[in-house]
Scaffold this active site. Structure first.
Site, PDB file in Angstrom:
ATOM      1  N   ARG A   1       0.846  -1.187   0.000  1.00  0.00           N
ATOM      2  CA  ARG A   1       0.000   0.000   0.000  1.00  0.00           C
ATOM      3  C   ARG A   1       0.886   1.244   0.000  1.00  0.00           C
ATOM      4  O   ARG A   1       1.663   1.465   0.917  1.00  0.00           O
ATOM      5  CB  ARG A   1      -0.929   0.005   1.223  1.00  0.00           C
ATOM      6  CG  ARG A   1      -1.908   1.170   1.218  1.00  0.00           C
ATOM      7  CD  ARG A   1      -3.038   0.959   2.194  1.00  0.00           C
ATOM      8  NE  ARG A   1      -2.622   1.061   3.575  1.00  0.00           N
ATOM      9  CZ  ARG A   1      -3.424   0.827   4.615  1.00  0.00           C
ATOM     10  NH1 ARG A   1      -4.674   0.435   4.415  1.00  0.00           N
ATOM     11  NH2 ARG A   1      -2.988   0.945   5.841  1.00  0.00           N
TER      12      ARG A   1
ATOM     13  N   SER B   1     -12.754  -4.001  -0.235  1.00  0.00           N
ATOM     14  CA  SER B   1     -13.081  -3.569   1.121  1.00  0.00           C
ATOM     15  C   SER B   1     -14.579  -3.311   1.231  1.00  0.00           C
ATOM     16  O   SER B   1     -15.150  -2.607   0.395  1.00  0.00           O
ATOM     17  CB  SER B   1     -12.328  -2.281   1.473  1.00  0.00           C
ATOM     18  OG  SER B   1     -10.942  -2.492   1.473  1.00  0.00           O
TER      19      SER B   1
ATOM     20  N   LYS C   1      -5.618   4.167   9.797  1.00  0.00           N
ATOM     21  CA  LYS C   1      -6.505   4.769   8.805  1.00  0.00           C
ATOM     22  C   LYS C   1      -7.542   5.582   9.553  1.00  0.00           C
ATOM     23  O   LYS C   1      -8.545   5.066  10.035  1.00  0.00           O
ATOM     24  CB  LYS C   1      -7.165   3.661   7.962  1.00  0.00           C
ATOM     25  CG  LYS C   1      -7.693   4.153   6.631  1.00  0.00           C
ATOM     26  CD  LYS C   1      -8.111   2.992   5.746  1.00  0.00           C
ATOM     27  CE  LYS C   1      -8.571   3.501   4.396  1.00  0.00           C
ATOM     28  NZ  LYS C   1      -9.058   2.426   3.524  1.00  0.00           N
TER      29      LYS C   1
END
Length: 219
Positions: free
Chosen positions: A46, A115, A144
Site C-alpha cells: 500500500r 473492502s 486509517k
C-alpha cells in the site's frame, strides 16, 4: 474462476499490509522479508504518496521478494501497477474502481479483493467478481483515521452472507485478535501490529499462532 478458493482462504490467515510510517532502521523490503520469515501468508503493498515510477520500481522489487518465498503479493488500489509488476492480486476500496471494471482489466487469473462494511456491499462485490473481502475496521485504528468501525455482529452477518473468503482488518493486534473467534473470518490483516514492532519476525510467529487459533474456533 481459475483461482482456487482454498488457496485464497489460506492466504487470508495472516495478511500483512505495508505502511512506510515505520521504515527507519530497516528498509521496507527488510521489514517485509522479516514478516515473511515470521509466517505471514500474504503481502499487500500500500503506497499513497509515491509517484507511479517509484511505486512501480518498488512493486517490482517486492514482487521478486515475495516470489522468492512463495508468498502472494497484492497491490492496493493501483490496477496499472498490479498488471505491470505481475502481482498476484489487486485490492480496491468502495471509492476506487468498480470490481467488474477491475476484472475486465486484470483478467480471470488475478485475485481481486474488495473492502466492504455492509452485507449489501459484500453481496455486490461477490456478484461483481471479487475473490475475497476485507471487512473492517473491526477495532478502532490509528493507521486509517477515516475508517469507521463495524460491529462484530455485522462482521458475522457478512461472513454468513457470502461464500468467498473474508479477512478482518482494522486495529487488530495480539491483545484483541482472539476476540474475532466465532465471527467466521478466515484471517486477520494487520499493519502497525506487524510493522510497528522491533522484532517483526518474532511478532509474526506469535500472531500466526493466534490467528490459527482464532480461525480454528470456526471449525
Amino acid at each position: 474462476m481459475a483461482i482456487n478458493i482454498k488457496y485464497i482462504k489460506d492466504m487470508m490467515l495472516l495478511y500483512a499490509v505495508t505502511d512506510r510510517a515505520w521504515v527507519g532502521k530497516q528498509t521496507l523490503m527488510e521489514q517485509v522479508e522479516d514478516a515473511i520469515k515470521g509466517g505471514i501468508t500474504c503481502v499487500q503493498l500500500r503506497e499513497k504518496e509515491l509517484d507511479q515510477e517509484a511505486f512501480l520500481a518498488e512493486a517490482m522489487e517486492m514482487k521478486a521478494l515475495c516470489s522468492r518465498y512463495g508468498v502472494p503479493l497484492i497491490i492496493n488500489d493501483n490496477v496499472e501497477i498490479a498488471i505491470k509488476c505481475n502481482a498476484d492480486g489487486i485490492h480496491v476500496g468502495q471509492k476506487d474502481m468498480e470490481t467488474g471494471s477491475v476484472r475486465s482489466l486484470v483478467g480471470d487469473n488475478m485475485i481481486i479483493g474488495v473492502s466492504v462494511q455492509t452485507v449489501e456491499q459484500a453481496l455486490a462485490a461477490e456478484k461483481a467478481g471479487a475473490d475475497y473481502l476485507g471487512v473492517g475496521a473491526v477495532f478502532s485504528t490509528k493507521t486509517k483515521l477515516d475508517a469507521n468501525t463495524i460491529s462484530h455482529e455485522t462482521l458475522k452477518e457478512i461472513c454468513k452472507a457470502v461464500s468467498i473468503p473474508i479477512v478482518a482488518i482494522g486495529g487488530i493486534s495480539k491483545s484483541n485478535i482472539l476476540e474475532l473467534s466465532g465471527t467466521g473470518v478466515d484471517g486477520a490483516a494487520l499493519v502497525s501490529a506487524i510493522f510497528g514492532v522491533i522484532d517483526i519476525e518474532l511478532e509474526c510467529k506469535s500472531l500466526r499462532l493466534l490467528s490459527q487459533k482464532m480461525v480454528k474456533s470456526e471449525q
